[in-house]
Design a protein around this motif. Structure first.
Motif, PDB file in Angstrom:
ATOM      1  N   UNK A 107     113.303  89.092  39.550  1.00 31.63           N
ATOM      2  CA  UNK A 107     114.582  88.665  38.975  1.00 31.63           C
ATOM      3  C   UNK A 107     115.455  87.989  39.999  1.00 31.63           C
ATOM      4  N   UNK A 108     115.265  88.396  41.292  1.00 30.94           N
ATOM      5  CA  UNK A 108     116.154  87.868  42.317  1.00 30.94           C
ATOM      6  C   UNK A 108     115.965  86.374  42.493  1.00 30.94           C
ATOM      7  N   UNK A 109     114.745  85.906  42.271  1.00 31.25           N
ATOM      8  CA  UNK A 109     114.473  84.479  42.469  1.00 31.25           C
ATOM      9  C   UNK A 109     114.277  83.817  41.130  1.00 31.25           C
ATOM     10  N   UNK A 110     115.274  83.824  40.329  1.00 28.53           N
ATOM     11  CA  UNK A 110     115.237  83.286  38.968  1.00 28.53           C
ATOM     12  C   UNK A 110     114.783  81.836  38.989  1.00 28.53           C
ATOM     13  N   UNK A 111     113.607  81.566  38.368  1.00 30.63           N
ATOM     14  CA  UNK A 111     113.054  80.212  38.241  1.00 30.63           C
ATOM     15  C   UNK A 111     112.700  79.608  39.583  1.00 30.63           C
ATOM     16  N   UNK A 293     124.852  77.164  57.121  1.00 29.97           N
ATOM     17  CA  UNK A 293     124.887  78.607  57.368  1.00 29.97           C
ATOM     18  C   UNK A 293     124.628  79.448  56.117  1.00 29.97           C
ATOM     19  N   UNK A 294     124.344  78.806  54.992  1.00 31.89           N
ATOM     20  CA  UNK A 294     124.080  79.543  53.750  1.00 31.89           C
ATOM     21  C   UNK A 294     122.641  80.065  53.766  1.00 31.89           C
ATOM     22  N   UNK A 295     122.392  81.023  54.638  1.00 31.25           N
ATOM     23  CA  UNK A 295     121.051  81.541  54.892  1.00 31.25           C
ATOM     24  C   UNK A 295     120.869  82.864  54.175  1.00 31.25           C
ATOM     25  N   UNK A 296     119.663  83.084  53.707  1.00 26.63           N
ATOM     26  CA  UNK A 296     119.357  84.309  52.973  1.00 26.63           C
ATOM     27  C   UNK A 296     119.672  85.545  53.821  1.00 26.63           C
ATOM     28  N   UNK A 297     120.434  86.476  53.224  1.00 27.03           N
ATOM     29  CA  UNK A 297     120.784  87.712  53.898  1.00 27.03           C
ATOM     30  C   UNK A 297     122.104  87.667  54.649  1.00 27.03           C
ATOM     31  N   UNK A 298     122.631  86.490  54.904  1.00 29.23           N
ATOM     32  CA  UNK A 298     123.893  86.383  55.638  1.00 29.23           C
ATOM     33  C   UNK A 298     125.101  86.531  54.714  1.00 29.23           C
ATOM     34  N   UNK A 388     118.722  83.755  43.258  1.00 31.50           N
ATOM     35  CA  UNK A 388     118.880  84.429  44.546  1.00 31.50           C
ATOM     36  C   UNK A 388     120.009  83.801  45.356  1.00 31.50           C
ATOM     37  N   UNK A 389     120.340  82.538  45.127  1.00 24.90           N
ATOM     38  CA  UNK A 389     121.446  81.900  45.831  1.00 24.90           C
ATOM     39  C   UNK A 389     122.776  82.471  45.353  1.00 24.90           C
ATOM     40  N   UNK A 390     122.843  82.826  44.094  1.00 25.85           N
ATOM     41  CA  UNK A 390     124.070  83.375  43.541  1.00 25.85           C
ATOM     42  C   UNK A 390     124.413  84.707  44.197  1.00 25.85           C
ATOM     43  N   UNK A 391     123.411  85.516  44.479  1.00 20.90           N
ATOM     44  CA  UNK A 391     123.664  86.812  45.095  1.00 20.90           C
ATOM     45  C   UNK A 391     123.897  87.892  44.061  1.00 20.90           C
ATOM     46  N   UNK A 392     124.219  89.071  44.562  1.00 26.01           N
ATOM     47  CA  UNK A 392     124.411  90.217  43.685  1.00 26.01           C
ATOM     48  C   UNK A 392     125.834  90.240  43.127  1.00 26.01           C
ATOM     49  N   UNK A 393     125.992  91.007  42.046  1.00 19.52           N
ATOM     50  CA  UNK A 393     127.273  91.038  41.349  1.00 19.52           C
ATOM     51  C   UNK A 393     128.382  91.556  42.255  1.00 19.52           C
ATOM     52  N   UNK A 394     128.079  92.496  43.125  1.00 21.14           N
ATOM     53  CA  UNK A 394     129.111  93.064  43.990  1.00 21.14           C
ATOM     54  C   UNK A 394     129.655  92.038  44.990  1.00 21.14           C
ATOM     55  N   UNK A 395     128.929  90.943  45.185  1.00 24.50           N
ATOM     56  CA  UNK A 395     129.436  89.856  46.018  1.00 24.50           C
ATOM     57  C   UNK A 395     130.109  88.765  45.192  1.00 24.50           C
TER      58      UNK A 395
END
Length: 506
Positions: A107-111, A293-298, A388-395
């Motif tokens: 789900x994290x990497x939608x499409x 700087x829009x790197x995964x995990x940052x 996955x670029x959008x991130x989680x709801x808490x962010x």
């Protein structure tokens, strides 16, 4: 490409003419409608003598022209860009989404898997297997280039829209102060007699009582905390407005106590609007740095949302603190004074003695906030809410709340504060004169400079033959200096000459 290919591979050679004509008609109609709309808006603003807003509209047209040029560059060179080949290992670093999430297909990497493979297929189709033959991959696929194209366009449109909304709502708040201006203007008194006979007890004045706090006087920290909290409620009161208005008038146009300060403030804000609505080079640098700087995990998109938030609070606290400083200067020096209480405007109260820095910071805050909102909706529409670029709801939720808060606070508090407090600098702005006066002064100064420059040239040639020519040259030099001084009146901020006073209706 052959005519038997799929829709995406069909060239114009095998596309029905009615399709080509219909698409062109729609595009041209939309473009002409937008162009005519901007044209008639400009004519309306000129008819209403709203030159600052007209110039802001011209700035919007410049931004649209820049977008058109960027679009043209991406379209023309897309064939060459997708043929820039790099080793496959190079494309495995600094990714917005992790490769493990892509391979898992969760789900994290939608499409993401489908999109990644589709991009490679498109790139290979356009490049004709150019990179595949070298056992490499395209540096930027055609689909990714198209998405980047859309993002730049969305960013510019959202920024212009948010800037317009901020100035409209902020201007509505400032126009509420017109009642204060009218009430002060309707007071009938002799200014000279008031200055000679009236005694004002400083510490009993409303402006001093609300701004000169005992805690703030004893502790700088408490003074800053009071200024910080003041921006959220009653950021400007009638006593603040009256005191700052009188300080401006007594400093820059003492001979005209009925000067319409509110009208001047509106003109100055409209003149600044054309700078806020544009996208300067340093803002584009910020966009590039964010994309880098829009790197995964940052979670860069989350942390960067706090930057304009903190900056906006700092700007609002600084503007409130300047008003308190003006009150403190008077209260610490006087117990009672003859005449009205008058504050002393000065650039010393501003950061680096430059009031203009406040406008630059507001410009950056509005752009960065627009960038956050534009990035969110672009990701949502382009890749889906579960990307996955959008991130989680808490962010996501804090970013949206911060964005709305910044927009509201900047419109109803920070921008009106800026419009009032930045008039407390050492120099006034050229907006103090009506438009026709500005044009007349600039034209007169240019004629003087040109005329005296010609006299200087003639005087210099005659000086070699006679001493009379030398005296002519000296006279021309003095006239040229006068022209330069008057030209300075029409600059961005100019020290007022004592012999020039704004008209009563200014």
């Amino acid at each position: 490409m052959s005519g038997g290919g799929e829709g995406e591979g069909t060239s114009l050679e095998f596309t029905p003419t009615w399709v080509v004509a219909a698409v062109c008609s729609v595009i041209v109609a939309i473009s002409l409608a937008a162009e005519r709309g901007i044209h008639f808006t400009g004519k309306y603003l000129k008819k209403k003598n709203q030159k600052p807003l007209f110039e802001a509209l011209q700035k919007v047209k410049e931004e649209l022209m820049l977008l058109g040029f960027i679009s043209l560059m991406l379209t023309v060179f897309q064939g060459r860009i997708v043929k820039i080949c790099v080793p496959a290992s190079t494309m495995e670093h600094l990714l917005p989404c992790s490769l493990s999430a892509e391979s898992s297909g969760g789900k994290e990497s939608h499409a993401a898997p489908e999109g990644s493979g589709h991009r490679r297929l498109l790139a290979e189709e356009v490049a004709g297997g150019y990179c595949a033959a070298k056992h490499k991959v395209p540096m930027l696929s055609l689909e990714a280039l198209h998405h980047l194209h859309i993002f730049i366009f969305v960013l510019a449109i959202v920024h212009v829209t948010f800037s317009v909304l901020t100035v409209v709502f902020g201007g509505a708040k400032i126009r509420q102060w017109k009642n204060w201006e009218d009430a002060i203007a309707n007071e009938t008194y002799d200014a000279e007699q008031a200055l000679k006979t009236k005694v004002t007890h400083v510490h009993n004045h409303d402006f001093i009582k609300t701004r000169f706090l005992g805690l703030g006087k004893q502790s700088a920290i408490m003074g800053w905390l009071h200024s910080f909290s003041k921006q959220f409620y009653g950021s400007v009161t009638k006593s603040d407005y009256a005191a700052l208005r009188l300080g401006f008038i007594m400093t820059h146009c003492r001979g005209n106590p009925k000067f319409n300060f509110h009208k001047y403030m509106i003109r100055a804000l409209e003149a600044d609007f054309k700078k806020v609505v544009g996208i300067s080079w340093y803002l584009w640098v910020f966009v590039v740095l964010f994309l880098l700087l829009n790197i995964n995990g940052w979670h860069t998109y989350f942390w960067i949302a706090f930057f304009p938030f903190v900056l906006l609070l700092a700007v609002g606290a600084k503007l409130e603190h300047i008003i308190s400083q003006l009150a403190h200067e008077v209260a610490e020096k006087h117990v009672a004074i003859e005449g009205e209480l008058v504050v002393q405007p000065s650039d010393d109260h501003f950061w680096f003695r430059r009031p203009r820095i406040v406008l630059i910071l507001i410009h950056f805050i509005l752009f960065q906030n627009a960038f956050e909102i534009a990035f969110f909706f672009w990701i949502w529409v382009q890749y889906g809410f579960d990307s996955c670029i959008m991130g989680k709801v808490r962010y996501i939720v804090p970013r949206l709340i911060i964005g709305v808060f910044i927009q509201v606070l900047c419109s109803y508090s920070t921008l009106p504060l800026y419009a009032l407090v930045t008039q407390m600098g050492t120099h006034f702005k050229k907006s103090i004169f009506e438009e026709h006066v500005q044009v007349g002064l600039v034209g007169w100064a240019q004629k003087v400079k040109k005329k005296q420059g010609m006299k200087a040239a003639l005087g210099g040639s005659a000086q070699a033959g006679s001493t009379q020519g030398g005296s002519t040259q000296a006279g021309s030099t003095g006239g040229s200096s006068l022209g330069i001084q008057m030209a300075g009146i029409a600059r961005r901020e100019t020290k007022p000459p004592s012999e020039v006073q704004p008209a009563n209706g200014s």
